[in-house]
Write a protein that holds these residues in place. Structure first.
Motif, PDB file in Angstrom:
ATOM      1  N   UNK A 169      44.697  30.121  30.232  1.00  0.00           N
ATOM      2  CA  UNK A 169      43.993  29.774  28.981  1.00  0.00           C
ATOM      3  C   UNK A 169      43.051  28.587  29.237  1.00  0.00           C
ATOM      4  N   UNK A 170      43.556  27.564  29.900  1.00  0.00           N
ATOM      5  CA  UNK A 170      42.715  26.392  30.188  1.00  0.00           C
ATOM      6  C   UNK A 170      41.518  26.786  31.041  1.00  0.00           C
ATOM      7  N   UNK A 171      41.777  27.681  32.008  1.00  0.00           N
ATOM      8  CA  UNK A 171      40.676  28.047  32.913  1.00  0.00           C
ATOM      9  C   UNK A 171      39.571  28.790  32.175  1.00  0.00           C
ATOM     10  N   UNK A 172      39.949  29.707  31.304  1.00  0.00           N
ATOM     11  CA  UNK A 172      38.900  30.478  30.607  1.00  0.00           C
ATOM     12  C   UNK A 172      38.190  29.608  29.568  1.00  0.00           C
ATOM     13  N   UNK A 173      38.905  28.619  29.026  1.00  0.00           N
ATOM     14  CA  UNK A 173      38.226  27.694  28.097  1.00  0.00           C
ATOM     15  C   UNK A 173      37.154  26.892  28.833  1.00  0.00           C
ATOM     16  N   UNK A 174      37.455  26.564  30.101  1.00  0.00           N
ATOM     17  CA  UNK A 174      36.509  25.760  30.882  1.00  0.00           C
ATOM     18  C   UNK A 174      35.403  26.624  31.482  1.00  0.00           C
ATOM     19  N   UNK A 175      35.709  27.896  31.734  1.00  0.00           N
ATOM     20  CA  UNK A 175      34.746  28.748  32.430  1.00  0.00           C
ATOM     21  C   UNK A 175      34.726  30.128  31.778  1.00  0.00           C
ATOM     22  N   UNK A 176      33.748  30.323  30.892  1.00  0.00           N
ATOM     23  CA  UNK A 176      33.673  31.558  30.103  1.00  0.00           C
ATOM     24  C   UNK A 176      33.440  32.799  30.969  1.00  0.00           C
ATOM     25  N   UNK A 177      32.964  32.582  32.217  1.00  0.00           N
ATOM     26  CA  UNK A 177      32.747  33.730  33.106  1.00  0.00           C
ATOM     27  C   UNK A 177      34.072  34.439  33.415  1.00  0.00           C
ATOM     28  N   UNK A 178      35.190  33.772  33.129  1.00  0.00           N
ATOM     29  CA  UNK A 178      36.495  34.402  33.384  1.00  0.00           C
ATOM     30  C   UNK A 178      36.928  35.333  32.246  1.00  0.00           C
ATOM     31  N   UNK A 179      36.149  35.388  31.162  1.00  0.00           N
ATOM     32  CA  UNK A 179      36.601  36.185  30.013  1.00  0.00           C
ATOM     33  C   UNK A 179      36.713  37.690  30.313  1.00  0.00           C
ATOM     34  N   UNK A 180      35.700  38.314  30.953  1.00  0.00           N
ATOM     35  CA  UNK A 180      35.858  39.753  31.228  1.00  0.00           C
ATOM     36  C   UNK A 180      37.107  40.043  32.069  1.00  0.00           C
ATOM     37  N   UNK A 181      37.354  39.222  33.090  1.00  0.00           N
ATOM     38  CA  UNK A 181      38.557  39.409  33.922  1.00  0.00           C
ATOM     39  C   UNK A 181      39.826  39.188  33.114  1.00  0.00           C
ATOM     40  N   UNK A 182      39.769  38.251  32.172  1.00  0.00           N
ATOM     41  CA  UNK A 182      40.927  37.994  31.303  1.00  0.00           C
ATOM     42  C   UNK A 182      41.251  39.230  30.467  1.00  0.00           C
ATOM     43  N   UNK A 183      40.206  39.862  29.926  1.00  0.00           N
ATOM     44  CA  UNK A 183      40.423  41.042  29.073  1.00  0.00           C
ATOM     45  C   UNK A 183      41.020  42.191  29.894  1.00  0.00           C
ATOM     46  N   UNK A 184      40.475  42.394  31.109  1.00  0.00           N
ATOM     47  CA  UNK A 184      41.033  43.467  31.954  1.00  0.00           C
ATOM     48  C   UNK A 184      42.488  43.181  32.301  1.00  0.00           C
ATOM     49  N   UNK A 185      42.781  41.904  32.568  1.00  0.00           N
ATOM     50  CA  UNK A 185      44.147  41.562  32.954  1.00  0.00           C
ATOM     51  C   UNK A 185      45.108  41.689  31.760  1.00  0.00           C
ATOM     52  N   UNK A 186      44.611  41.362  30.556  1.00  0.00           N
ATOM     53  CA  UNK A 186      45.455  41.546  29.364  1.00  0.00           C
ATOM     54  C   UNK A 186      45.718  43.038  29.140  1.00  0.00           C
TER      55      UNK A 186
END
Ligand code: HEM
Length: 355
Positions: free
Chosen positions: A220-237
């Motif tokens: 959560x902290x990482x994606x808040x700091x770096x929005x480029x991680x959002x697509x990977x976050x969605x795939x991982x969820x």
């Protein structure tokens, strides 16, 4: 079970259960061996209309039906919806921001996909109130809600036949397959499939992502700091808390799967949720890792029935969760017990209070 009996027959239900990644992938995609169509009744209510829809057909009918709706859901068509989705997200968040109370599902993750698909179908805003009850009824198999929903769409279809608009329902009414129009039952099947397949799944993807963040605060902290991680976050969820846990098929012939002989006519359940945690496919499968590459999860299925709405679900998730990170950067799941949705298919919680 996945490790010890990757393909096994449940003695109580008689259902064959498939757990491993390769076997689930084959069950979902090998339509000659595993039919989506066999054993589906046709009848009057919404539940049965679903049986006539593309998710419950095999080739060649499946290809024909799918070609009719594919055009409305190409990545390009879907991208054009982005400004409207952003506007809806903004409105929903504005309605709760500053109130200090929010049920993430009731106030945000549920209404968003319903409004989006209702607008695509051309359902008047005033008629949306009953949809949650109806789509719950279809998912849980409650006949009276299913009947009401079927009757509603039957009326809407008649209305659009008389007065076509530029919505998807009017487009489907005008469409022809081999010179023939779709009958009312087939049109109903499309409407209900899109509503049911597209709503609760997307709702749960949004809410499940919050639960993933709660389990993995560093992610959560990482994606808040770096929005480029959002697509990977969605795939991982999608992989880690798959909104659709299982899909049903019927063996169309005797099939050898995972060293077991599944006899023709047997019901088969492909466990997407288990496949998505298979360590043979995903190293550290029980770790939520937004940077996981490759991430060939099966959350949207595989093969000819691969989720038609995947580009739309991904877009909604990216706009919605991006706005949540921007506007509610300190959002936390409230410390209350969560109640799972009672279903073998749908995976999520009934409500999600946040602070
Ligand atoms: C098919 C999951 C969102 C429409 C599927 C299948 C899965 C799935 C697993 C494969 C079914 C099978 O193999 O029998 C999901 C998930 C979603 C999502 C996890 C959200 C996170 C949507 C949305 C729509 C949609 C937003 C509609 C706009 C469909 C349709 C099919 C389908 C029409 C049937 C495709 C076919 O049979 O060819 N979905 N879905 N889905 N989905 Fe989705």
């Amino acid at each position: 079970l996945r490790a010890q009996s990757p393909v096994t027959r449940d003695p109580q239900s008689g259902m064959w259960m498939v757990f491993g990644y390769d076997d689930v992938q084959r069950t979902l995609s090998d339509w000659k061996a595993f039919s989506s169509q066999r054993g589906r009744p046709r009848g009057e209510d919404a539940q049965n209309a679903l049986s006539a829809s593309l998710i419950s057909t095999d080739p060649p009918r499946h290809r024909q039906l799918r070609s009719l709706v594919e055009q409305a859901f190409t990545p390009r068509q879907v991208r054009a919806l982005e400004p409207r989705i952003a506007e809806l997200v903004d409105d929903l968040l504005s309605a709760v921001q500053g109130t200090g109370r929010m049920d993430f599902i009731r106030d945000f993750a549920y209404p968003l996909p319903v409004i989006v698909i209702a607008e695509i179908l051309g359902i008047p805003a005033s008629d949306r109130g009953d949809f949650k009850r109806w789509s719950d009824a279809v998912v849980t198999g409650d006949p009276s809600g299913s009947r009401e929903m079927g009757a509603y769409f039957a009326r809407l279809i008649e209305q659009r036949r008389a007065e076509p608009g530029d919505d998807l329902i009017s487009g489907l009414i005008a469409a022809q397959l081999d010179g023939e129009h779709l009958d009312t039952q087939e049109l109903l099947g499309f409407c209900i499939l899109l509503l049911v397949a597209g709503n609760e799944t997307t709702t749960n993807l949004l809410a499940n992502t919050l639960l993933c963040w709660q389990d993995a605060p560093d992610a959560y902290d990482r994606v808040r700091a770096d929005r480029a991680l959002l697509p990977g976050t969605i795939e991982e969820a999608l992989r880690f808390r798959s909104p659709v846990q299982s899909m049903f098929r019927v063996a169309a012939q005797d099939v050898d799967l995972g060293g077991q002989l599944i006899p023709e006519g047997s019901p088969v359940l492909a466990w997407i949720g288990a496949a998505n945690r298979d360590p043979a496919q995903f190293p550290d499968a029980d770790t939520f890792d937004p940077a996981r590459t490759p991430n060939r999860h099966l959350a949207f299925g595989n093969g000819i029935h691969f989720c038609l709405g995947a580009p739309l679900a991904r877009l909604e998730a990216s706009v919605a969760l991006g706005a949540v990170l921007d506007r509610l950067p300190n959002l936390r799941v409230a410390d209350t017990p969560l109640e799972p949705i009672p279903s073998q298919i749908v995976y999520g919680v009934k409500s999600l209070p946040v602070t």
